[in-house]
Design a protein around this motif. Sequence first.
Motif, PDB file in Angstrom:
ATOM      1  N   ALA A 118       0.780  -1.350   0.032  1.00 21.86           N
ATOM      2  CA  ALA A 118       0.021   0.008   0.063  1.00 21.86           C
ATOM      3  C   ALA A 118       0.962   1.258  -0.093  1.00 21.86           C
ATOM      4  O   ALA A 118       0.606   2.426  -0.609  1.00 21.86           O
ATOM      5  N   ALA A 119       1.959   1.284   0.821  1.00 20.36           N
ATOM      6  CA  ALA A 119       2.808   2.580   0.894  1.00 20.36           C
ATOM      7  C   ALA A 119       3.497   2.522  -0.577  1.00 20.36           C
ATOM      8  O   ALA A 119       3.636   3.784  -1.065  1.00 20.36           O
ATOM      9  N   GLY A 120       3.748   1.430  -1.163  1.00 22.49           N
ATOM     10  CA  GLY A 120       4.690   1.572  -2.488  1.00 22.49           C
ATOM     11  C   GLY A 120       3.695   1.872  -3.526  1.00 22.49           C
ATOM     12  O   GLY A 120       3.890   2.929  -4.402  1.00 22.49           O
ATOM     13  N   ALA A 121       2.401   1.555  -3.412  1.00 21.47           N
ATOM     14  CA  ALA A 121       1.241   1.988  -4.585  1.00 21.47           C
ATOM     15  C   ALA A 121       1.126   3.572  -4.057  1.00 21.47           C
ATOM     16  O   ALA A 121       0.941   4.344  -5.302  1.00 21.47           O
ATOM     17  N   LEU A 122       1.043   4.085  -2.947  1.00 26.68           N
ATOM     18  CA  LEU A 122       0.737   5.586  -2.607  1.00 26.68           C
ATOM     19  C   LEU A 122       1.879   6.341  -3.266  1.00 26.68           C
ATOM     20  O   LEU A 122       1.563   7.457  -3.805  1.00 26.68           O
ATOM     21  N   TYR A 124       3.934   5.499  -5.654  1.00 25.90           N
ATOM     22  CA  TYR A 124       3.788   5.539  -7.176  1.00 25.90           C
ATOM     23  C   TYR A 124       2.712   6.610  -7.588  1.00 25.90           C
ATOM     24  O   TYR A 124       2.955   7.130  -8.606  1.00 25.90           O
ATOM     25  N   ILE A 125       1.607   6.485  -7.004  1.00 28.86           N
ATOM     26  CA  ILE A 125       0.472   7.488  -7.483  1.00 28.86           C
ATOM     27  C   ILE A 125       0.877   8.688  -7.270  1.00 28.86           C
ATOM     28  O   ILE A 125       0.644   9.565  -8.141  1.00 28.86           O
ATOM     29  N   ARG A 126       1.607   8.954  -6.194  1.00 28.56           N
ATOM     30  CA  ARG A 126       1.719  10.487  -5.962  1.00 28.56           C
ATOM     31  C   ARG A 126       2.764  10.982  -6.825  1.00 28.56           C
ATOM     32  O   ARG A 126       2.733  12.054  -7.412  1.00 28.56           O
ATOM     33  N   ARG A 127       3.774   9.990  -7.350  1.00 26.76           N
ATOM     34  CA  ARG A 127       4.986  10.612  -8.091  1.00 26.76           C
ATOM     35  C   ARG A 127       4.332  10.764  -9.585  1.00 26.76           C
ATOM     36  O   ARG A 127       4.714  11.665 -10.266  1.00 26.76           O
ATOM     37  N   ARG A 128       3.479   9.946  -9.973  1.00 27.54           N
ATOM     38  CA  ARG A 128       2.863  10.000 -11.264  1.00 27.54           C
ATOM     39  C   ARG A 128       1.966  11.382 -11.544  1.00 27.54           C
ATOM     40  O   ARG A 128       2.013  11.657 -12.655  1.00 27.54           O
ATOM     41  N   GLY A 129       1.330  11.671 -10.444  1.00 29.51           N
ATOM     42  CA  GLY A 129       0.624  12.917 -10.536  1.00 29.51           C
ATOM     43  C   GLY A 129       1.453  14.128 -10.819  1.00 29.51           C
ATOM     44  O   GLY A 129       0.876  15.258 -11.134  1.00 29.51           O
ATOM     45  N   GLN A 130       2.637  14.225 -10.443  1.00 27.08           N
ATOM     46  CA  GLN A 130       3.419  15.487 -10.534  1.00 27.08           C
ATOM     47  C   GLN A 130       4.172  15.553 -11.782  1.00 27.08           C
ATOM     48  O   GLN A 130       4.622  14.605 -12.337  1.00 27.08           O
ATOM     49  N   PRO A 131       4.560  16.740 -11.928  1.00 31.87           N
ATOM     50  CA  PRO A 131       5.052  17.027 -13.689  1.00 31.87           C
ATOM     51  C   PRO A 131       6.581  16.481 -13.323  1.00 31.87           C
ATOM     52  O   PRO A 131       7.074  16.613 -12.313  1.00 31.87           O
ATOM     53  N   VAL A 132       7.042  16.299 -14.637  1.00 29.66           N
ATOM     54  CA  VAL A 132       8.434  16.080 -14.579  1.00 29.66           C
ATOM     55  C   VAL A 132       9.183  17.087 -14.371  1.00 29.66           C
ATOM     56  O   VAL A 132       9.064  18.251 -14.943  1.00 29.66           O
TER      57      VAL A 132
END
Length: 156
Positions: A118-122, A124-132
Amino acid sequence: MKRILLVLLLAVAPVSSAQAVQPDEVLADPGLEARARAISRDLRCPVCQGESIDDSNAPISRDLRLVVRERIMAGDTDAEVLAFVVDRYGEFVLFNPRAEGANLILWLAGPGVFLLGAAGALVYIRRRGQPVATESATETALTADEQARLRDLIGK
């Protein structure tokens, strides 16, 4: 005719998978027999491994069922009966091992792996939403010589 045969087979199927307890093993007192059955459902057959001693036809399961009933008739509590069997066969015979000692690792492993996932998924989701992240403007700006060379290459 086939339908009648199918209905008969389906009607007999639940009876054929009845428990392996033999009539000569059953205690006369229904209360004590209920206790014996409850304890037997919590004990795993050492041979079959996936069945309780109540469901298994293995000779060792019959012996264990008789031991459980003997201990109950001797006045042992349910915990004492389980301890008696575990002392002789180890904790492997328990379908629900005790949550203490080395077994504590097994009890905590499932929730621990779930929390890590769950921590890994969280993350991943947070990083995916941030701009490069982009480089700063000073690093990407061309010098005057580079701009002149670029104009020469482009042909302007």
